[in-house]
Enzyme design. Structure first.
Site, PDB file in Angstrom:
ATOM      1  N   TYR A  27     -42.268  16.971  -8.216  1.00 27.21           N
ATOM      2  CA  TYR A  27     -43.207  17.937  -8.794  1.00 27.21           C
ATOM      3  C   TYR A  27     -44.485  18.038  -7.972  1.00 27.21           C
ATOM      4  CZ  TYR A  27     -40.173  17.922 -12.827  1.00 27.21           C
ATOM      5  OH  TYR A  27     -39.083  18.039 -13.642  1.00 27.21           O
TER       6      TYR A  27
ATOM      7  N   LYS B 126     -32.392   5.985  -8.897  1.00 25.09           N
ATOM      8  CA  LYS B 126     -31.240   6.287  -8.033  1.00 25.09           C
ATOM      9  C   LYS B 126     -31.519   5.601  -6.690  1.00 25.09           C
ATOM     10  CE  LYS B 126     -27.375   8.672  -7.397  1.00 25.09           C
ATOM     11  NZ  LYS B 126     -26.152   8.552  -8.201  1.00 25.09           N
TER      12      LYS B 126
ATOM     13  N   ASP C 198     -27.323   8.351 -13.295  1.00 24.27           N
ATOM     14  CA  ASP C 198     -26.077   8.994 -13.755  1.00 24.27           C
ATOM     15  C   ASP C 198     -25.397   8.123 -14.810  1.00 24.27           C
ATOM     16  OD1 ASP C 198     -25.915   7.293 -11.603  1.00 24.27           O
ATOM     17  OD2 ASP C 198     -24.350   8.376 -10.535  1.00 24.27           O
TER      18      ASP C 198
ATOM     19  N   ASP D 292     -37.898  14.111 -16.958  1.00 17.10           N
ATOM     20  CA  ASP D 292     -37.851  15.460 -17.514  1.00 17.10           C
ATOM     21  C   ASP D 292     -36.461  15.722 -18.102  1.00 17.10           C
ATOM     22  OD1 ASP D 292     -38.426  18.050 -18.088  1.00 17.10           O
ATOM     23  OD2 ASP D 292     -38.632  18.742 -16.022  1.00 17.10           O
TER      24      ASP D 292
END
Ligand code: NAD
Length: 338
Positions: free
Chosen positions: A129, A176, A209, A233
């Site tokens: 962002y 991740k 995930d 988010d």
């Protein structure tokens, strides 16, 4: 805190905002908390007139009072002014987006038999962002993912401190880092450093995930989650979907100096003015606000009262299958505060 009068900025906003905001003010008053509300206008109309994403009187009021309760503000899609929420986050450095996600009793959802009670801490200021995008050559673009030690440490610290204060047990960092070894690796390193200072709190890590699958398969096993901005988010909306959607979950944007609590739904122009908006999200955001200003007993009573109205199921608004108006719902909550 009995007898203290709190100065709090109230931003009713647009559409159904003023309807749910007035219901919240009435209910908080009946909960016995003394608040001197500083009502300021932050609406599509005033933003267009002033040309400021956050009108100066709104900013000054929040700077003075340090705490705000905010309804939704209409934002034009694809152009026009910057979202008020993004502007407020930046101007007041509200670095933590906090979203408690809890089963609402009796509300029909696909997960209604599961007891869900988790709190999501999403870093609010950086990651993808940061807006740093570049067309390297024709048809090849990059978008920079910025992760800093400063921002990662402070969101992790906020999550652990909250966990301790609320007597919760476990923090899960979501990442991740198997792929983004440097950026998410730094985020994890910072979470581990903070975790080391809280030996009584269980610390876990999950790849995003796998975390998404676990959230759907075993949502009841999650307690407090801490995530960088983008995963936060996505995961916070996924979690909201487990308990009935954005209409029933509260939110808070919190910084070192300031905090703004708000419902995460929009201004609902299709039902604005009909008196049938559901004030649950803003009432539960008010619970977070009361906790933040140390009115913990009133916060507990208010949350219990909202849950009782759902448990009874007699005075619900049309969006959740009832026939009640906003004011009738608020009256029912007030009756359970007594
Ligand atoms: P929305 O959340 O306003 O409405 C989506 C649907 O949910 C509508 O059918 C609406 O009637 C219903 N709904 C939402 N809140 C409700 C409530 N409390 N009670 C009963 N029903 C409710 O989303 P949208 O239509 O995409 O957005 C409308 C405007 O709100 C847009 O301008 C958008 O930019 C703005 N918005 C503001 C915020 C904010 O200020 N925090 C957040 C999201 C959207």
């Amino acid at each position: 805190m009995v007898g203290v009068t709190h100065n709090i900025t109230l931003i009713p906003g647009d559409g159904i905002g003023p309807e749910v905001a007035e219901a919240a003010v009435r209910v908080i008053d009946e909960a016995g908390v003394k608040i001197d509300w500083d009502r300021v206008e932050c609406s599509e109309k005033i933003i267009k007139e002033t040309g400021e994403s956050v009108p100066t009187p709104v900013l000054r009021s929040l700077e003075r009072n340090r705490v705000g309760l905010k309804g939704p503000v209409t934002t034009p899609i694809g152009g026009g002014y910057q979202s008020v929420n993004v502007a407020l986050r930046k101007r007041l450095d509200l670095y933590a987006n906090v979203r408690p996600v809890r089963t609402v009793p009796n509300l029909r959802t696909r997960f209604q038999d599961v007891n869900i009670d988790m709190v999501i801490f999403r870093e609010n200021t950086e990651d993808l962002y940061s807006g740093l995008e570049l067309e390297v050559v024709n048809d090849v673009v990059t978008s920079l993912k910025v992760i800093t030690r400063k921002a990662s440490l402070r969101i992790a610290k906020a999550a652990f401190e909250y966990t301790q204060q609320m007597g919760r047990k476990k923090v899960t960092a979501i990442h991740k880092a198997n792929i983004m070894k440097l950026s998410d690796g730094l985020f994890l390193k910072c979470c581990r450093e903070i975790a080391a200072g809280f030996p009584d709190i269980t610390y876990k890590e999950l790849i995003v995930d796998n975390a998404s699958m676990q959230l759907v398969a075993r949502p009841e096993t999650f307690d407090v989650l801490v995530l960088p901005n983008l995963y936060g988010d996505i995961v916070s909306d996924l979690a909201a979907g487990l308990v009935g959607g954005l209409g029933v979950v509260p939110g808070g944007n919190i910084g070192e100096q300031h905090a703004v609590f708000e419902s995460v739904h929009g201004s609902a122009p299709d039902i604005a003015g009909h008196g049938i908006a559901n004030p649950t999200a803003l009432l539960l955001s008010s619970v977070m606000m009361l906790q933040h200003i140390q009115e913990v007993a009133a916060a507990d009573r208010l949350r219990h009262a909202v849950e009782e109205v759902y448990r009874e199921g007699k005075t619900l608004t049309p969006d959740v299958g009832g026939k009640a108006t906003t004011n009738e719902f608020a009256d029912a909550v007030i009756a359970h505060l007594k």
